[in-house]
Design an enzyme around this catalytic site. Sequence first.
Site, PDB file in Angstrom:
ATOM      1  N   HIS A 377      -5.235   0.433  -0.772  1.00 21.12           N
ATOM      2  CA  HIS A 377      -5.367   1.701  -0.127  1.00 21.12           C
ATOM      3  C   HIS A 377      -6.045   2.738  -0.905  1.00 21.12           C
ATOM      4  O   HIS A 377      -5.923   3.849  -0.897  1.00 21.12           O
ATOM      5  CB  HIS A 377      -3.721   2.339  -0.221  1.00 21.12           C
ATOM      6  N   LYS A 568      -0.939  17.204   3.853  1.00 22.83           N
ATOM      7  CA  LYS A 568      -1.113  16.292   3.110  1.00 22.83           C
ATOM      8  C   LYS A 568      -0.648  16.198   1.622  1.00 22.83           C
ATOM      9  O   LYS A 568      -0.586  17.515   1.266  1.00 22.83           O
ATOM     10  CB  LYS A 568      -2.406  15.336   3.200  1.00 22.83           C
ATOM     11  N   ARG A 569      -0.837  15.142   0.833  1.00 23.69           N
ATOM     12  CA  ARG A 569      -0.600  15.462  -0.849  1.00 23.69           C
ATOM     13  C   ARG A 569      -1.490  16.329  -1.254  1.00 23.69           C
ATOM     14  O   ARG A 569      -2.744  16.306  -0.698  1.00 23.69           O
ATOM     15  CB  ARG A 569      -0.336  14.093  -1.309  1.00 23.69           C
ATOM     16  N   LYS A 574      -8.943  15.610  -1.642  1.00 19.93           N
ATOM     17  CA  LYS A 574      -8.388  16.048  -0.019  1.00 19.93           C
ATOM     18  C   LYS A 574      -9.014  17.253   0.134  1.00 19.93           C
ATOM     19  O   LYS A 574      -8.956  17.756   1.228  1.00 19.93           O
ATOM     20  CB  LYS A 574      -6.986  15.719  -0.086  1.00 19.93           C
ATOM     21  N   THR A 676      -3.503   8.980   7.754  1.00 20.34           N
ATOM     22  CA  THR A 676      -2.950   8.671   8.976  1.00 20.34           C
ATOM     23  C   THR A 676      -2.386  10.060   9.712  1.00 20.34           C
ATOM     24  O   THR A 676      -1.888   9.987  10.867  1.00 20.34           O
ATOM     25  CB  THR A 676      -1.744   7.789   8.557  1.00 20.34           C
ATOM     26  N   LYS A 680      -1.825  11.118  13.847  1.00 21.13           N
ATOM     27  CA  LYS A 680      -0.775  11.952  14.530  1.00 21.13           C
ATOM     28  C   LYS A 680      -1.113  13.091  15.033  1.00 21.13           C
ATOM     29  O   LYS A 680      -0.591  13.714  16.302  1.00 21.13           O
ATOM     30  CB  LYS A 680       0.278  12.088  13.355  1.00 21.13           C
TER      31      LYS A 680
HETATM   32  C1  26Q Z   1       1.359   3.859  -8.987  1.00 26.65           C
HETATM   33  C2  26Q Z   1       1.621   3.654 -10.437  1.00 26.65           C
HETATM   34  C3  26Q Z   1       2.382   4.262 -11.065  1.00 26.65           C
HETATM   35  C4  26Q Z   1       2.955   5.513 -10.313  1.00 26.65           C
HETATM   36  C5  26Q Z   1       2.790   5.722  -8.839  1.00 26.65           C
HETATM   37  C6  26Q Z   1       1.747   5.017  -8.491  1.00 26.65           C
HETATM   38  C7  26Q Z   1       1.252   5.258  -7.080  1.00 26.65           C
HETATM   39  C8  26Q Z   1       2.200   5.484  -5.841  1.00 26.65           C
HETATM   40  C9  26Q Z   1       1.860   5.844  -4.655  1.00 26.65           C
HETATM   41  C10 26Q Z   1      -0.145   5.043  -6.513  1.00 26.65           C
HETATM   42  C11 26Q Z   1      -0.533   5.343  -5.172  1.00 26.65           C
HETATM   43  C12 26Q Z   1       0.553   5.662  -4.369  1.00 26.65           C
HETATM   44  C13 26Q Z   1       0.012   6.071  -2.987  1.00 26.65           C
HETATM   45  C14 26Q Z   1      -1.128   5.864  -2.417  1.00 26.65           C
HETATM   46  C15 26Q Z   1      -1.069   6.320  -0.921  1.00 26.65           C
HETATM   47  O1  26Q Z   1      -0.264   7.101  -0.223  1.00 26.65           O
HETATM   48  N1  26Q Z   1      -2.463   6.129  -0.410  1.00 26.65           N
HETATM   49  C16 26Q Z   1      -2.754   6.473   0.910  1.00 26.65           C
HETATM   50  O2  26Q Z   1      -2.458   5.321   1.580  1.00 26.65           O
HETATM   51  C17 26Q Z   1      -2.683   5.498   2.994  1.00 26.65           C
HETATM   52  C18 26Q Z   1      -2.073   4.548   3.643  1.00 26.65           C
HETATM   53  O3  26Q Z   1      -2.913   3.300   3.949  1.00 26.65           O
HETATM   54  C19 26Q Z   1      -4.103   6.047   3.342  1.00 26.65           C
HETATM   55  O4  26Q Z   1      -4.089   6.416   4.827  1.00 26.65           O
HETATM   56  C20 26Q Z   1      -4.495   7.305   2.463  1.00 26.65           C
HETATM   57  O5  26Q Z   1      -5.853   7.253   2.737  1.00 26.65           O
HETATM   58  C21 26Q Z   1      -4.192   6.794   1.086  1.00 26.65           C
HETATM   59  O6  26Q Z   1      -4.614   8.125   0.185  1.00 26.65           O
END
Ligand code: 26Q
Length: 833
Positions: A377, A568-569, A574, A676, A680
Amino acid sequence: MEPEPLTARAQPHIDSHLPPRYGCGGIQLTGNENTFYERHLLFDKAEDPATASARDKFDAFAHSVRDVLAHRWARTTETYARQDPKMVYYVSMEFLIGRSLANNVTNLLLDDLAQSAAAQKNIDWLALLDQEPDPGLGNGGLGRLAACFLDSMATLQLPAMGYGLRYEYGMFQQSIRDGWQHEQPDNWLRRPDPWEIARPEECLEVAFGCSFVMHNGNFELIPNRPSTLIGVPFDRPVVGYGGQTVNTLRLWGAAAPDDFDFQQFSAGEFVGALTESLLAASLTRVLYPDDSTTRGRGLRLVQEYFLVACSLGDLTRRFRRANTDWYRLPDKVAIQLNDTHPSLAVAELMRILLDVEHLGWDEAWNVTQQTLAYTNHTLLPEALEQWPLEWFQLLLPRHLEIIFEINRRFLDQVRARFPGDDQRVARMSLIDEAGGKHVRMAHLAILGSHSTNGVAEIHTNLLRTHTVRDFAEMFPERFNNKTNGVTPRRWLQLANPALSSAISNAIGDAWITNLEELRALRALATDRGFQAEFLEAKRAAKVQFANWLKASTNVAIDPDSMFDCQVKRIHEYKRQLLNVLRVIVLYNRLREHPNLQLQPRTFIFGGKAAPAYWLAKLIIKLINNVAGTIDGDPAVHGRIKVVFLPEYDVTLAERLMPAADLSNQISTAGYEASGTSNMKFMMNGALTIGTRDGATIEMAQEAGEENFFLFGLTAQQVADSRPWYDPHWHYNHEPEIRAALDLIFTDHFSRYEPGVFAPIRDALLTHGDHYMHLADLHSYLDADARAVQLYGDPTTWAHKAILNVAASGKFSSDRSIAQYASEIWHVRPCPAF
Ligand code: 26Q
């Protein structure tokens, strides 16, 4: 044999072919006396309906719905046990499931029944739904995707299960004070959750090479003192649309073993031993926010292994019940890894096959690769997960041994294929030798699986050509694309009843399970009657949102203004900052030309910043200060308004999507894997202003670029111009942009906090504007002007918006899941009859 094509079929009368003891034939949601709802109040809570609290009523109602689905749930589980089909296990550190009551009622086709039952009891249905906590078991897109995928797998009647962690504290709750984000703990399980069922009889033991202690608030590993933890499964139903299949989401909670260290602690240290057992149980206490700070992250690696060990322990136990031949594991099991977070599964499955089942290395490796598949991702190489080798040595020494052996064999293969290319060997190694040694989790995931997929076409191509190019060169057949999707049940049918019924009245309701059916709306895009219905539904949703906002935050917005949204985050890539710069330019135009005719607009922002990501938090502060300044400036009052919505979560997204006119998808091209929320918004009839990034590119292709507001540099142009890009050029040559920046730099928005936004100046000018805000601002403003002009012509706007809805069929998660099922998992539906 090829699996049959997958399309979900709604069952309009779910109980028609079931014996009366199943479904609502035998179980009343309604009735005059002694309803199940009241029985739950009485027997679960010993509560008189007359005095029950709102939450008690929700609990009782949810339990009644659970009674209805329990039969189907048990039947689904029993069908899988009996038929022993190939199963999919979706393993994810996050499942951002949202509230369940309304979703379960809808998917069980019990809407009318439930609402009339509530009415009979004088219960306000919407107020009842509002009692349910929204479990924040994820950070954002990745976690919500996992939840949409579960919905689609159940709707397509696929034999599937989700595995995750039962965090007691989900994503922090956000409040805004003086413009700054503050974080509060989200204790969503304060009251028992009616949807989960603990299954202590299916506990598993997880072994670690060390023990853990908390020391001065930090989590520390104690070497050479092996320890164990218990994984306790908590199951949640996943109701497919039509209610035929009810799959399981199994979330693991951590507990200390019963005999926890009582050997090591004398009777005199009884209390100490129990304190340590409390610590053990705290492993699954909290979800980690998505940020790159290292402080306290050791616990995250332990969490990741805990998820993997519990899930693989559970699924291999299930496999053993019906099978003896481990070579057949890939015929019976497909495991999808949601990002690298569960990629220890590669080493764990090898360990089970080698050490427990005594397969030879080559056989074990083949079985592992054929069973596992990995979804990426991320595009940023620096965002790929890596863990210090020494943590592995302490925590998982056997796994490290296995990883070394995988690496040794793999690097021999690389050397044989590319003789003399030592740099390539170093680049591809599972171990990063630079600085302190680290294990590269993405390399482990790609090597240990037969499929690596990206989540949009452009993302998959960039993965192949940039992020993990060496791997794509060596194993091209492993790489494939699966463009993301979202579930139309939650995101259209449930979130937007007005538009849903307008659509169903016009083209029937087959779109609910076959979103491509929306194409039929193309023919109605110029139909005056349908345009009017569309605009009416939008207007009703905007009024509803404005009323909700007023009631919950006391902020008033004008439903006749254009709702221009970015939720979004908060992240630099972004580019919420680009959005605020646009707002400031428009604000300046209004200040300088008070008579300017401008469409009234409400700019709506929402999203959380990782607690340690200070620049993201400063961007929130800037948005809020701009909002405050604009509110207080009589020159622009009533013409533009900025709102930052605190606590953006799934429930708030469901409220906002139907009300949005314009969706901002404005990441620096090449950085957003898919997105995503873009999908929506599109399904709910918003038009998109955006860059050519992620799935937005495919959305524009489906809708036709003439029905989109695309702008800005392409990913290629971003990469090509990076060496010479200089943000100062824009500052010096584009007067409107300079004026906007100067307003920030001269504390126009921070009169009482001078200098607070200096780091924004640094990011945009001094440090070179890494995300190229200034390069895209001009063309963003051009696209914005086109959007505003179009909005002034409601008929043409409605025409294009309807064409967008009609073109959104591809972005159903049913389509994504059907592709995963036939191209990666090779699983077929297994209906429970
Ligand atoms: C990793 C290590 C330690 C702590 C946290 C993390 C961590 C947690 C969550 C790293 C990344 C995430 C989340 C990433 C994420 O949400 N990515 C998004 O995924 C979506 C679904 O595929 C995409 O639509 C987005 O583009 C992408 O940013």
